[in-house]
Design a protein around this motif. Structure first.
Motif, mmCIF file in Angstrom:
data_model
loop_
_atom_site.group_PDB
_atom_site.id
_atom_site.type_symbol
_atom_site.label_atom_id
_atom_site.label_comp_id
_atom_site.label_asym_id
_atom_site.label_seq_id
_atom_site.Cartn_x
_atom_site.Cartn_y
_atom_site.Cartn_z
ATOM 1 N N MET A 180 10.549 1.754 -6.340
ATOM 2 C CA MET A 180 11.779 2.433 -6.719
ATOM 3 C C MET A 180 12.569 1.626 -7.750
ATOM 4 S SD MET A 180 11.594 5.312 -5.296
ATOM 5 C CE MET A 180 13.217 5.903 -5.788
ATOM 6 N N CYS A 181 12.527 0.310 -7.639
ATOM 7 C CA CYS A 181 13.197 -0.533 -8.644
ATOM 8 C C CYS A 181 12.511 -0.383 -10.001
ATOM 9 C CB CYS A 181 13.190 -1.995 -8.207
ATOM 10 S SG CYS A 181 14.340 -2.365 -6.859
ATOM 11 N N LEU A 182 11.186 -0.296 -9.994
ATOM 12 C CA LEU A 182 10.441 -0.104 -11.238
ATOM 13 C C LEU A 182 10.821 1.222 -11.887
ATOM 14 C CD1 LEU A 182 8.192 -0.588 -13.329
ATOM 15 C CD2 LEU A 182 6.573 0.393 -11.672
ATOM 16 N N LEU A 183 10.845 2.293 -11.091
ATOM 17 C CA LEU A 183 11.184 3.606 -11.632
ATOM 18 C C LEU A 183 12.615 3.626 -12.161
ATOM 19 C CD1 LEU A 183 9.521 5.926 -8.960
ATOM 20 C CD2 LEU A 183 8.634 5.261 -11.204
ATOM 21 N N THR A 184 13.528 2.958 -11.444
ATOM 22 C CA THR A 184 14.913 2.886 -11.897
ATOM 23 C C THR A 184 15.013 2.141 -13.225
ATOM 24 O OG1 THR A 184 15.719 2.922 -9.620
ATOM 25 C CG2 THR A 184 17.234 2.113 -11.289
ATOM 26 N N LYS A 185 14.243 1.081 -13.366
ATOM 27 C CA LYS A 185 14.229 0.319 -14.617
ATOM 28 C C LYS A 185 13.711 1.176 -15.760
ATOM 29 C CE LYS A 185 12.381 -3.927 -16.696
ATOM 30 N NZ LYS A 185 11.523 -5.114 -16.484
ATOM 31 N N VAL A 204 16.433 7.678 -1.053
ATOM 32 C CA VAL A 204 17.059 8.587 -2.017
ATOM 33 C C VAL A 204 18.471 8.177 -2.426
ATOM 34 C CG1 VAL A 204 18.045 10.903 -2.191
ATOM 35 C CG2 VAL A 204 15.643 10.623 -1.595
ATOM 36 N N PRO A 205 19.387 7.881 -1.484
ATOM 37 C CA PRO A 205 20.768 7.577 -1.894
ATOM 38 C C PRO A 205 20.891 6.319 -2.738
ATOM 39 C CG PRO A 205 20.641 8.044 0.462
ATOM 40 C CD PRO A 205 19.246 7.867 -0.028
ATOM 41 N N LEU A 206 19.922 5.430 -2.622
ATOM 42 C CA LEU A 206 19.992 4.163 -3.343
ATOM 43 C C LEU A 206 19.652 4.313 -4.816
ATOM 44 C CD1 LEU A 206 18.203 1.851 -0.743
ATOM 45 C CD2 LEU A 206 20.645 2.003 -1.174
ATOM 46 N N PHE A 207 18.874 5.330 -5.165
ATOM 47 C CA PHE A 207 18.313 5.364 -6.509
ATOM 48 C C PHE A 207 18.520 6.668 -7.290
ATOM 49 C CE2 PHE A 207 15.765 2.402 -3.974
ATOM 50 C CZ PHE A 207 15.805 1.264 -4.768
ATOM 51 N N LEU A 208 18.496 7.820 -6.638
ATOM 52 C CA LEU A 208 18.444 9.084 -7.355
ATOM 53 C C LEU A 208 19.820 9.624 -7.746
ATOM 54 C CD1 LEU A 208 15.545 8.843 -6.294
ATOM 55 C CD2 LEU A 208 15.527 11.315 -6.006
ATOM 56 N N ASP A 209 19.865 10.294 -8.907
ATOM 57 C CA ASP A 209 21.105 10.898 -9.396
ATOM 58 C C ASP A 209 21.314 12.292 -8.813
ATOM 59 O OD1 ASP A 209 21.423 8.716 -11.202
ATOM 60 O OD2 ASP A 209 20.050 9.680 -12.606
ATOM 61 N N ARG A 221 19.326 23.873 -1.399
ATOM 62 C CA ARG A 221 20.569 23.282 -1.899
ATOM 63 C C ARG A 221 20.223 22.234 -2.940
ATOM 64 N NH1 ARG A 221 23.402 20.362 3.012
ATOM 65 N NH2 ARG A 221 22.703 22.222 4.093
ATOM 66 N N SER A 222 21.212 21.884 -3.758
ATOM 67 C CA SER A 222 20.994 20.859 -4.782
ATOM 68 C C SER A 222 22.325 20.189 -5.094
ATOM 69 C CB SER A 222 20.407 21.481 -6.054
ATOM 70 O OG SER A 222 21.305 22.406 -6.631
ATOM 71 N N GLY A 223 22.235 19.011 -5.698
ATOM 72 C CA GLY A 223 23.433 18.269 -6.053
ATOM 73 C C GLY A 223 23.190 16.781 -5.959
ATOM 74 N N THR A 224 24.265 16.008 -5.974
ATOM 75 C CA THR A 224 24.151 14.567 -5.785
ATOM 76 C C THR A 224 23.801 14.295 -4.319
ATOM 77 O OG1 THR A 224 26.480 14.316 -5.192
ATOM 78 C CG2 THR A 224 25.925 14.195 -7.536
ATOM 79 N N LEU A 265 26.304 6.658 2.614
ATOM 80 C CA LEU A 265 24.856 6.850 2.551
ATOM 81 C C LEU A 265 24.094 5.535 2.419
ATOM 82 C CD1 LEU A 265 24.665 9.953 0.177
ATOM 83 C CD2 LEU A 265 24.687 9.904 2.676
ATOM 84 N N THR A 266 24.797 4.448 2.124
ATOM 85 C CA THR A 266 24.145 3.154 1.972
ATOM 86 C C THR A 266 24.816 2.128 2.872
ATOM 87 O OG1 THR A 266 25.586 2.391 0.174
ATOM 88 C CG2 THR A 266 23.655 3.698 -0.447
ATOM 89 N N ILE A 267 24.152 1.003 3.088
ATOM 90 C CA ILE A 267 24.703 -0.059 3.924
ATOM 91 C C ILE A 267 25.998 -0.595 3.321
ATOM 92 C CG2 ILE A 267 24.318 -2.417 4.734
ATOM 93 C CD1 ILE A 267 21.392 -1.698 5.138
#
Length: 285
Positions: A180-185, A204-209, A221-224, A265-267
């Motif tokens: 996921m870090c690679l894809l984000t980069k 999902v909450p850590l990386f996706l828009d 449904r869709s959204g952030t 959604l995240t720690i």
């Protein structure tokens, strides 16, 4: 141009040969530079939807567009100049004896010179953290390295849009995080537009828009992530769950009557909400 729609699909219906409806009521739009996800349980139609967007499925009721061009009317070469699909199982995609030969296959067939091919392969391997493994047999790569090798092959061809089917499937927790870090980069630093199918709600909450929830072949449904993840019951209806940290805070709020202003959604977000709740409680004592 950042709001430019690169991929869009409005699918009324797609049926399997036996008449089973696989997809219906699909409406999605992926902007340039977006990192979006199709989130759904196994069997929800994620892989089928990716194949349709990639032009591998054409006999459906509706339309799919790549940069405003109807994908059904584009040749495979026109599609693959811009879009590439990474399968869930990398062994279905890798075929050459060595990593270099595999990544070089696409650029060679696009007619680039040997020098250009070598540069493209080197750049793609560097982007996917595989530089130095050029002459290693694909058979001897780890499962995670094989997944990255598939991505490298598409980057070497110049693909600006990646479609990924469960890119973290089969990886251990650290492997999932590194992928996921690679894809984000690739998304943030290299401008690659990404649409991935997944059922991993905790990542999902850590990386996706943006998220599209797919259930029984339809987008429900869709959204952030904040807009999509609302309550456990809503997720259970589509055979999913909230991220674990969100599930905990939701239950503390609704079952134990602790005051939280929002469901994190995240720690990191949860830590802030818990500290804020504790501070408010101390002020009232």
């Amino acid at each position: 141009m950042e709001n430019m729609i690169r991929l869009s699909a409005k699918i009324n219906s797609f049926k399997y040969p036996d008449g089973t409806i696989a997809l219906s009521d699909i409406n999605l739009a992926i902007k340039k530079g977006e990192f979006a996800g199709i989130l759904g349980a196994n069997g929800s139609g994620k892989t089928t939807l990716l194949k349709l967007i990639d032009g591998l499925i054409k006999n459906f009721d509706g339309n799919a567009y790549l940069d405003s061009d109807n994908i059904a009317k584009l040749s495979p070469r026109q599609i693959y100049k811009k879009v590439g699909l990474v399968f869930q199982n990398p062994d279905e995609q890798l075929f050459a004896p060595t990593l270099f030969e595999d990544v070089a296959f696409g650029p060679l067939n696009m007619g680039f010179s040997a020098a250009e091919v070598k540069k493209r392969v080197s750049d793609a391997l560097e982007q996917t953290e595989l530089l130095g493994f050029e002459h290693k047999s694909n058979h001897n790569l780890s499962f995670g390295q094989k997944k990255r090798a598939c991505i490298a092959g598409l980057l070497a061809m110049g693909h600006e849009i990646l479609l990924l089917d469960e890119p973290t499937a089969g990886l251990d927790p650290m492997g999932e995080y590194k992928m996921m870090c690679l894809l984000t980069k690739l998304n943030k630093e290299c401008g690659v537009t990404i649409l991935m199918a997944t059922h991993s709600v905790d990542l999902v909450p850590l990386f996706l828009d943006k998220l599209y929830i797919l259930s029984k072949g339809s987008v429900t449904r869709s959204g952030t992530p904040e807009e999509v993840f609302t309550a456990p019951e809503d997720m259970a209806d589509v055979k999913l769950r909230l991220p674990q940290i969100a599930e905990l805070i939701w239950r503390l709020k609704h079952e134990d009557n602790l005051h939280f202003e929002k469901i994190p959604l995240t720690i990191g977000e949860a830590r802030q909400e818990i500290l804020k709740t504790m501070q408010n409680a101390n002020c009232k004592m």
